[in-house]
Design a protein around this motif. Structure first.
Motif, PDB file in Angstrom:
ATOM      1  N   LEU A 196      -0.508   5.289 -11.940  1.00 50.48           N
ATOM      2  CA  LEU A 196      -0.024   4.410 -10.891  1.00 50.48           C
ATOM      3  C   LEU A 196      -1.151   3.982  -9.953  1.00 50.48           C
ATOM      4  CD1 LEU A 196       3.342   6.200 -10.147  1.00 50.48           C
ATOM      5  CD2 LEU A 196       3.040   3.970 -11.204  1.00 50.48           C
ATOM      6  N   THR A 197      -2.129   4.870  -9.761  1.00 51.04           N
ATOM      7  CA  THR A 197      -3.283   4.509  -8.934  1.00 51.04           C
ATOM      8  C   THR A 197      -4.041   3.343  -9.562  1.00 51.04           C
ATOM      9  OG1 THR A 197      -3.517   6.769  -8.119  1.00 51.04           O
ATOM     10  CG2 THR A 197      -5.448   5.341  -7.936  1.00 51.04           C
ATOM     11  N   ARG A 198      -4.286   3.438 -10.872  1.00 55.44           N
ATOM     12  CA  ARG A 198      -4.982   2.349 -11.559  1.00 55.44           C
ATOM     13  C   ARG A 198      -4.154   1.063 -11.554  1.00 55.44           C
ATOM     14  NH1 ARG A 198      -8.892   2.573 -15.023  1.00 55.44           N
ATOM     15  NH2 ARG A 198      -7.792   1.581 -16.755  1.00 55.44           N
ATOM     16  N   SER A 199      -2.845   1.213 -11.722  1.00 56.37           N
ATOM     17  CA  SER A 199      -1.968   0.047 -11.708  1.00 56.37           C
ATOM     18  C   SER A 199      -1.969  -0.605 -10.327  1.00 56.37           C
ATOM     19  CB  SER A 199      -0.542   0.465 -12.090  1.00 56.37           C
ATOM     20  OG  SER A 199       0.351  -0.618 -11.956  1.00 56.37           O
ATOM     21  N   PHE A 200      -1.821   0.209  -9.280  1.00 57.12           N
ATOM     22  CA  PHE A 200      -1.794  -0.320  -7.918  1.00 57.12           C
ATOM     23  C   PHE A 200      -3.131  -0.955  -7.552  1.00 57.12           C
ATOM     24  CE2 PHE A 200      -2.166   0.334  -3.252  1.00 57.12           C
ATOM     25  CZ  PHE A 200      -1.119  -0.485  -2.860  1.00 57.12           C
TER      26      PHE A 200
END
Length: 794
Positions: free
Chosen positions: A427-431
């Motif tokens: 989710l960090t990479r997505s965000f």
């Protein structure tokens, strides 16, 4: 008795209490949100029988109905009734005569809506058939508006109120908890819809709700409306050729945008609780094994095995109960934080409360937690002959398989921590990808303001108001660089509103089958729009004020690439009004860059631009400094220039961009927090497992040292064994993550695959490092064992 037992080992007790409190508190808080938003029935009569009825389009997805199509779908026999109302963005209007003019949200609703849904009224009544058919100016107002503008006076029923430049008689007050649609302040008769909208299948102003007949399933209703859609496509190919129909349960529709997020967060916090239980279970097992002689003495004095097991379980239950009480306090704090974080995008968030259902869930979690943490101790005591205990040394008691529990706990904790860590990194990479996506416009130093002039006055007065009065006054303000207008502020439309500004078009020289015309987003803007937002001109020229009411438009790069690949679009012609008798042509004057003004996670849609200003005006003011500081001055200019016009939004455009990311930011922050908590708990658990194992193997390490093992060798031995268990845990966690990732993560990821190798590798490295650091202290203790002291202790 329980508290005396716990007081003997205060450090162990405190660690167990805090661990349980964290796990249960976080679970209770998240469940209270899940229950209020996803599980609690909607406040209507038999809400499980209510469904949304949408038309579908291959490019736009679910869209509202046309008035004529709505009448055709009402013939469906699967429904007791079908009601409709105009969608949110269509009826923003102004309430006059009650203090300052205020923009309120109206909707034109069919008279079946309230009785079909079982909506209650604080006072008054709903519409009658005569009032609807007679197009009478009557209205219902929402409880919130009633309290805010009318002081909660019952005398408002029967009174006339001023809406725009017309009077409406209030006939009822809608109870806020049951208000539908939830955004509405005012309900007026359905028959007041403009005649032009009622007699065409071109425009889609209606959202429809149906109540299924008893015994009719969702699948049966879907099959019937799909059949009606096929017939409409055959009968009206010019407008309905590519249209279908779909029914969606009301609760699923209301929560569709947030359901994947909440389920993912709930799963993650459940894993945190499992890590907490594993930690406490090992702590209690170690404590039980240290009480071996006490238990043996109790058995020798006549205590049965059942009594001893009951004692251990009671102690575990008391510990978890105390931790649960602390967890309730943790839950209260977390619920308050969640409400503040998610107020703008989670529906029904105001209904979140620690009610009986949440209390029952918390008690169930506490009971399961008590069983889980007590089970290893109970199992070991049940399988041990306590009568032989007094004859054994401490290191012999619970030997053999007992030593296997620690590595199993450690691997289990690492597997669960890996799932949470990998998910958080995913989710960090997505965000991060979403945060750095190029929106195609420059939002910094731009102030956005929306307001509505009177729709009944028409477009020309709005155009003159903006160009002749507002623009000169605003440009005179210090710090204003440029001023523009548009029909919408970027990133403010809901996805279901994409059809609101969609238009069918043709291309000169190409043939399209009736109903198969392509669709583009339509933007009417002022000439300075592109300079104000920094949208580049790629071909041709920009439009000027002279192009107002002229057949000259701009297109964006997405439209040019899709419909004119490898060609110069400048000078080409588009056909507009293609599904009406009044087909005309417009020339493409230029091509501009793509702007992601619908959503940052959607590819730019084909878009056309023309010069105009609608009654619903969005001002875009570029400033030389902080736009927030200039906002009061801009608002004063608008109020002075048009005092009858209420301002409904005034924010820096960057704030709107940030607000559009709120849902992603919410799940990212929660998952990051849970990853930290699970990592901390895993570190504590690994430290406990390794520390306990090192203590039990003191004699072994003494012998190894006596026969020549070096401290470095012993350190490497313990670290290697810990790393091997950690690797097993990572592999198990990887399998678990792969199983869950596709269904839970995919709906909220952007430009990242659920099986992203970077996230998985980083998650594995993170938990391995946690395992190594948690092992270092007990490993160094093993390396410093004095062989003489170790052998004498035996």
């Amino acid at each position: 008795m329980f508290f005396r037992a716990f007081a003997k080992r205060p450090a162990v007790t405190l660690a167990a209490l805090l661990t349980v409190a964290l796990g249960i508190g976080a679970n209770s808080a998240i469940f209270s949100v899940v229950r209020a938003v996803l599980l609690r029935p909607l406040p209507f009569r038999q809400p499980d029988r209510l469904v949304y009825l949408w038309q579908t389009h291959p490019n736009l997805g679910n869209i509202p109905l046309t008035c004529l199509d709505y009448q055709d779908y009402r013939a469906a026999k699967s429904f007791q009734a079908i009601a409709a109302y105009t969608f949110e963005a269509m009826n923003k209007t102004t309430l006059h005569g009650e203090g300052e003019p205020e923009q309120i949200q109206a909707t034109m609703a069919s008279r079946e809506l309230f009785p079909m849904m079982g909506i209650g009224l604080v006072a008054g009544r709903s519409f009658t058939a005569d009032e609807e058919h007679g197009k009478q100016h009557v209205a219902l107002i929402g409880e919130a508006l009633w309290r805010r503008k009318f002081g909660a006076s019952q005398g408002v029923v029967g009174r006339a109120i001023r809406i725009e430049n017309e009077d409406f008689t209030v006939i009822g007050i809608v109870r806020q908890k049951e208000a539908f649609p939830v955004w509405a302040d005012l309900w007026i008769p359905f028959s007041l819809i403009e005649p032009g909208l009622q007699q065409t299948r071109r425009f889609h102003p209606l959202e429809a709700i149906g109540r299924l007949r008893d015994g009719v399933t969702l699948a049966q209703a879907q099959a019937e409306v799909a059949g009606i859609g096929v017939n409409l496509a055959r009968q009206n190919p010019a407008t309905d050729r590519n249209m279908g129909a779909r029914v969606v349960p009301l609760l699923a529709q209301v929560t569709s945008s947030i359901r994947p997020v909440l389920l993912l967060v709930w799963m993650s916090v459940g894993l945190v609780l499992l890590v907490a239980c594993a930690n406490v279970a090992h702590l209690l097992l170690a404590r039980t094994m240290s009480r071996q002689r006490e238990l043996a003495i109790r058995a020798a004095l006549g205590a049965s095995s059942r009594a001893l097991l009951r004692l251990l379980f009671s102690e575990s239950l008391a510990l978890v109960a105390l931790g649960g009480v602390l967890g309730a306090a943790v839950a209260a704090v977390l619920v308050s934080l969640l409400k503040n974080m998610a107020a703008s995008f989670i529906p029904r968030i105001d209904d979140v409360a620690f009610d009986a259902g949440v209390a029952l869930y918390t008690l169930g979690a506490m009971l399961l937690c008590a069983v889980a943490v007590a089970a290893p101790s109970l199992w070991r005591v049940a399988r041990t002959d306590l009568g032989q205990t007094m004859k054994q040394s401490d290191t012999q008691l619970f030997s053999g398989r007992a030593g296997r529990f620690g590595p199993v706990v450690m691997a289990f904790e690492i597997a669960l921590a890996f799932v949470v860590f990998a998910g958080s990194l995913l989710l960090t990479r997505s965000f991060d990808s979403l945060r750095h996506v190029d929106p195609g416009f420059r939002g910094e130093h731009v102030l956005a303001m929306t307001f509505n002039t009177s729709a009944r006055d028409g477009w020309d007065p709005a155009y003159r108001l903006f160009n002749n009065r507002l623009v000169p006054a605003l440009r005179a303000l210090p710090g204003v660089v440029s001023v523009a207008a548009a029909n919408m502020a970027p990133l403010t439309l809901d996805r279901t509103e994409m059809s609101r500004y969609a238009t069918r078009f043709g291309i000169e020289g190409r043939n399209f089958a009736p109903g198969s015309y392509p669709v583009a987003q339509l933007r009417w803007v002022s000439p300075d729009y592109f300079a104000t937002l920094g949208i580049p001109l790629l071909r041709g020229r920009l439009l000027t004020a002279d192009d107002h009411n002229q057949p000259r438009w701009l297109v964006n790069e997405a439209l040019a690439r899709q419909f004119f690949p490898g060609q110069d679009v400048v000078g080409r012609e588009l056909r507009i009004g293609v599904d009406t008798p009044g087909v005309s042509s417009v020339e493409i004057a230029g091509m501009v860059g793509n702007a992601r003004d619908l959503s940052l996670d959607l590819d730019p849609a084909p878009t056309v631009y023309l010069i105009d200003t609608s009654p619903a005006i969005t001002l875009l003011v570029r400033t030389s400094g902080d736009p927030a500081q200039l906002a009061p001055a801009v608002a004063r200019v608008v109020r002075r220039t048009a005092p009858e016009v209420p301002v409904t939004l005034i924010k820096p455009l960057d704030d709107l961009v940030s607000q559009s990311l709120a849902r992603y930011r919410f799940v990212f922050l929660l998952m990051a927090g849970f990853a930290c908590v699970s990592g901390l708990l895993a570190a504590i658990g690994i430290y406990g497992v390794i520390g306990y194992a090192v203590g039990r193997r003191t004699r072994e390490f003494g012998i190894r040292t006596a026969v020549g093992a070096t401290p470095t060798g012993l350190l490497r031995l313990v670290l290697g064994e810990s790393a091997a268990v950690a690797i097993a845990g990572v592999l198990a966690g990887g399998l678990l993550f792969t199983f869950m990732a596709a269904s839970l993560f995919r709906p909220i990821l952007f430009q990242v695959r659920p099986a992203d190798p970077v996230s998985l590798a980083a998650g594995a490295a993170a938990v391995e490092l946690i395992a190594i650091f948690a092992t270092l202290i007990p490993a160094r203790r093993a390396a410093r064992v004095d062989p003489c002291a170790a052998l004498r202790s035996e």
